[in-house]
Design a protein around this motif. Structure first.
Motif, mmCIF file in Angstrom:
data_model
loop_
_atom_site.group_PDB
_atom_site.id
_atom_site.type_symbol
_atom_site.label_atom_id
_atom_site.label_comp_id
_atom_site.label_asym_id
_atom_site.label_seq_id
_atom_site.Cartn_x
_atom_site.Cartn_y
_atom_site.Cartn_z
ATOM 1 N N ALA A 74 1.039 -1.156 0.014
ATOM 2 C CA ALA A 74 -0.041 -0.073 -0.025
ATOM 3 C C ALA A 74 0.920 1.209 0.031
ATOM 4 N N ASP A 75 2.088 1.271 0.719
ATOM 5 C CA ASP A 75 3.024 2.354 0.747
ATOM 6 C C ASP A 75 3.600 2.783 -0.732
ATOM 7 N N GLU A 76 3.699 1.386 -1.373
ATOM 8 C CA GLU A 76 4.500 1.668 -2.805
ATOM 9 C C GLU A 76 3.151 2.159 -3.704
ATOM 10 N N ILE A 77 1.963 1.780 -3.407
ATOM 11 C CA ILE A 77 0.930 2.104 -4.252
ATOM 12 C C ILE A 77 0.719 3.835 -4.200
ATOM 13 N N ARG A 78 0.764 4.373 -2.877
ATOM 14 C CA ARG A 78 0.656 5.539 -2.618
ATOM 15 C C ARG A 78 1.742 6.441 -3.123
ATOM 16 N N LYS A 79 2.865 5.980 -3.423
ATOM 17 C CA LYS A 79 3.746 6.804 -4.118
ATOM 18 C C LYS A 79 3.585 6.831 -5.434
#
Length: 209
Positions: free
Chosen positions: A122-127
């Protein structure tokens, strides 16, 4: 502790036509398809010597070459245990998590450790700030095909639910599917291969420059 990662980079081939004539084609995956089964990817052939004076290489009168384009390049990074794999292309990012990392055998219930791994995705998606995320579930070929279809969809739903909660972004649309035993990425005749095929893939477009 961070698990060491082994980078594996797959390059694209550039075809030189002759002298001042050149061009390239963009290779892109269909937006709705999961990983391409191994063995079906295009591969570069041996270099061929070209005679620039060959009349067959001349363009017909009035013809023009298409605009040159950059070939897509795929980078694949898999952790040493093989539990997680990341694929990056010019267009998309895909994370593949083996089912054993997320679920108990024949189960679609996520544990605390699994939720932490999904949270990292999810953190990577947010980026990348995408508007659509694909979550696809897959199984091996053991058991009935119908059971695999249902289980893979249930597992994809479970991963999507955690991503949706973590991201909390109404602008993101999820495409969730269960493919069962379709699209294996390894040999189903061995347990090692079946383990790789039991997975959930999360794919989203690359939007950062």
């Amino acid at each position: 502790m961070t698990t060491p990662r082994l980078p594996l980079t797959l390059g694209a081939a550039t075809l030189l036509l002759a002298a001042n004539l050149y061009g390239a084609t963009t290779a892109r995956a269909d937006g709705g398809d999961p990983s391409v089964p191994p063995g079906t990817e295009p591969s570069a052939g041996a270099p061929v010597k070209i005679d620039p004076t060959d009349p067959d290489l001349k363009l017909p009168e009035g013809a023009t070459l298409a605009e040159p384009k950059v070939l897509d390049i795929k980078s694949v990074v898999e952790d040493q245990s093989g539990d997680e794999r990341r694929e990056d292309t010019n267009a998309d990012v895909t994370f593949a998590l083996q089912a054993e990392v997320l679920f108990s055998k024949d189960s679609a219930k996520l544990g605390a450790a699994a939720k932490a791994r999904i949270g990292a995705i999810a953190d990577e998606i947010r980026k990348q700030n995408p508007t659509q995320v694909r979550v696809f579930g897959f199984t091996d070929n053991l058991g009935t095909s119908a059971h695999g279809d249902v289980l893979s969809r249930q597992r994809a739903n479970a991963v999507q639910a955690v991503l949706d909660q973590d991201l909390n972004d109404p602008n993101i649309t999820f495409d969730v599917r269960g493919y069962g035993e379709q699209y294996p990425i390894a040999d189903n005749s061995t347990e090692e291969g079946r383990k790789k095929n039991r997975r959930v893939e999360v794919t989203f477009p690359r939007t950062e420059s």
